[in-house]
Design a protein around this motif. Structure first.
Motif, PDB file in Angstrom:
ATOM      1  N   GLY A 146       0.755  -1.015  -0.172  1.00 55.53           N
ATOM      2  CA  GLY A 146      -0.179  -0.013  -0.193  1.00 55.53           C
ATOM      3  C   GLY A 146       0.734   1.091  -0.209  1.00 55.53           C
ATOM      4  N   SER A 156       3.495  -0.284   5.565  1.00 55.93           N
ATOM      5  CA  SER A 156       2.232  -0.504   3.933  1.00 55.93           C
ATOM      6  C   SER A 156       2.759  -0.875   3.254  1.00 55.93           C
ATOM      7  CB  SER A 156       2.047   0.647   3.932  1.00 55.93           C
ATOM      8  OG  SER A 156       2.950   1.057   2.844  1.00 55.93           O
ATOM      9  N   ARG A 205      -3.336  -1.985   3.789  1.00 52.11           N
ATOM     10  CA  ARG A 205      -4.660  -1.631   4.119  1.00 52.11           C
ATOM     11  C   ARG A 205      -5.151  -1.475   5.492  1.00 52.11           C
ATOM     12  NH1 ARG A 205      -5.272  -4.509   0.072  1.00 52.11           N
ATOM     13  NH2 ARG A 205      -5.987  -6.804   2.046  1.00 52.11           N
ATOM     14  N   ASP A 263      -7.174  -1.991   7.552  1.00 52.39           N
ATOM     15  CA  ASP A 263      -7.459  -3.007   7.890  1.00 52.39           C
ATOM     16  C   ASP A 263      -7.587  -4.834   9.035  1.00 52.39           C
ATOM     17  OD1 ASP A 263      -6.224  -4.812   6.394  1.00 52.39           O
ATOM     18  OD2 ASP A 263      -8.180  -5.435   4.671  1.00 52.39           O
ATOM     19  N   TYR A 286      -3.173   5.610   4.947  1.00 48.18           N
ATOM     20  CA  TYR A 286      -4.336   5.498   5.975  1.00 48.18           C
ATOM     21  C   TYR A 286      -4.228   5.857   7.168  1.00 48.18           C
ATOM     22  CZ  TYR A 286      -2.110   0.917   7.031  1.00 48.18           C
ATOM     23  OH  TYR A 286      -2.077  -0.497   7.926  1.00 48.18           O
TER      24      TYR A 286
END
Length: 468
Positions: free
Chosen positions: A28, A79, A84, A86, A123
């Motif tokens: 990510g 990342s 993410r 989650d 994020y």
């Protein structure tokens, strides 16, 4: 230095600065990816490929080992493990770092691994370390790394340079999230970093690993002055407190420096974000070792003028800016006209290495310490024969190493030393012109690796130390 007590000799990198592969295998984006692809990046230079360590790691570690080095400092990209928000682990990212550790084992190289080296995941958001939630997210990420890698990593570091990174991100604004002059949030960010460090150490202790955990400080751990007067000594006291004391005090001694709260109130900082539960956590969960990234001393004098700010020179071809931090009412940078400077205006003062290590010996219970970075940035060109003669770097390293050796002989608990850097890499917003590596990277030719003169010098230096 003598090698009888298992002194580690190596070099260092950081994930974002060397890996590249910024979108490969499920990784990510980080806040640095966002920054370099935005209009805030006025130079237009990215680390999308960097020196492509992601595809050259076996070559790099093999060359490191062939150069006599027995340890390698690198960082994990948060990342790449958690792409993410989650909590789902990216197995391909884990596999990459497992392969890196495999190659370290193959060449008998000791890994020293930093869990966060500036590159927060996207994020986390623009507020970053301003938010309390970031601390818990960081601790959860660290917990999974401890569970996944365990004792394969004998030395973990939680965060690289919370002091320097916070100043760049919240005072200068040259690092993401690019906040300028935001002193209130700067202090909150520094505080949250230290609470997060304690939270990560707590997770580490739960697993009863045989590994050790530390944190990495930025730069020489000690302010210096040119005049011995009450006013200069007071400026030095404030500078030591605000540059390094809050970090090392919290991480090693489990408490912030005496007088820090009063000083911050004097600066108009609202400390209502401080919680007793955080202070209790910091008191209980301290580190096993400290890393110090030693380049130059922090030279200060009594405050004369100007707003609170940090000045850095990221473009010496266009700027003669005096680097340093001004804290309105307390102190500002000074300059010694008698010392050498590198092209970026950074002072070359090898004795600062001795002073830093002796301070750790005397004021921080002689905590085990690694010089986790020490190096010399240069503009370099290959000769017609293809060689890189970086004799200037060799002279720099030799002078600093002499002072580190003296500190060790004088009782400092020095455990290891790392040159910055293993190979040329992305030097943050300095881009690629500012080269630190022991190994030259030809970016225009598939990132070909070419050892510099300093690579061979360091190999011979290590061999000589081991024979003592």
């Amino acid at each position: 230095m003598k090698d009888g007590d298992q002194m580690l000799w190596g070099s260092a990198t950081a994930a974002y600065q060397c890996e590249g592969a910024w979108q490969e295998d499920g990784k990510g984006p980080s806040i640095w990816d966002d920054f370099v692809h935005s209009d805030k990046n006025t130079k237009g230079i990215t680390a999308d490929t960097a020196c492509d360590f992601y595809h050259h790691f076996e070559e790099d570690i093999r060359m490191l080992a062939e150069g006599g080095q027995n340890t390698f400092r690198f960082s994990i990209s948060w990342s790449r493990i958690f792409p993410r928000d989650d909590g789902v682990v990216n197995q391909a990212g884990v596999d990459f770092y497992q392969h890196v550790l495999d190659i370290c084992e193959k060449y008998q190289v000791v890994p020293n691994v930093t869990l966060l080296h500036y590159d927060l995941p996207s994020y986390i958001g623009a507020e970053g370390w301003e938010k309390r939630e970031t601390m818990a997210k960081f601790a959860a990420y660290c917990k999974r790394c401890f569970e996944i890698f365990g004792d394969r990593i004998p030395y973990y570091a939680t965060i690289n340079e919370p002091n320097h990174n916070s100043y760049c991100s919240y005072l200068v604004g040259n690092y993401p999230p690019n906040h300028v002059g935001d002193v209130q949030n700067l202090v909150k960010v520094c505080y949250h970093n230290m609470v997060a460090n304690a939270m990560a150490v707590r997770e580490f202790r739960k697993l009863n690993l045989n590994a050790k955990i530390g944190i990495v400080n930025s730069g020489a751990s000690r302010a210096d002055i040119l005049k011995d007067t009450p006013e200069y000594r007071e400026a030095k006291r404030y500078a030591n407190m605000l540059f390094h004391g809050w970090l090392i005090g919290a991480a090693v001694l489990g408490k912030f420096p005496e007088g820090l709260g009063e000083t911050l109130h004097k600066l108009g900082v609202d400390l209502s974000f401080v919680r007793q539960e955080d202070l209790d956590l910091i008191k209980e969960y301290t580190v096993d070792w400290i890393g110090d990234n030693i380049y130059a001393r922090k030279l200060v004098k009594p405050y004369e003028f100007g707003e609170t700010q940090m000045v850095v020179n990221n473009d010496p071809r266009q700027s003669q800016a005096l680097e340093g931090v001004t804290v309105k009412g307390l102190f500002q940078p000074d300059i010694d006209p008698t010392t050498r400077k590198n092209p970026w205006g950074r002072e070359i003062y090898p004795k600062c290495g001795y002073d830093a290590l002796i301070r750790l010996r005397d004021e921080y219970n002689n905590v085990p310490v690694f010089v986790t970075e020490n190096g010399h940035g240069m503009f370099e060109e290959r000769s017609e024969s293809g060689e890189i003669n970086d004799s200037e770097r060799i002279a720099f390293l030799e002078e600093y190493l002499d002072y580190f050796a003296k500190a060790k002989e004088d009782g400092c608990n020095l455990q290891g030393y790392y040159v910055w850097s293993t190979m040329d890499l992305y030097s943050w917003i300095n881009g690629y012109e500012k080269r630190y590596g022991l190994v030259h990277v030809d970016y225009a030719n598939h990132c070909q690796r070419i050892p510099k003169k300093s690579y061979y010098w360091y190999r011979d230096y290590i061999a000589f130390q081991k024979k003592k």
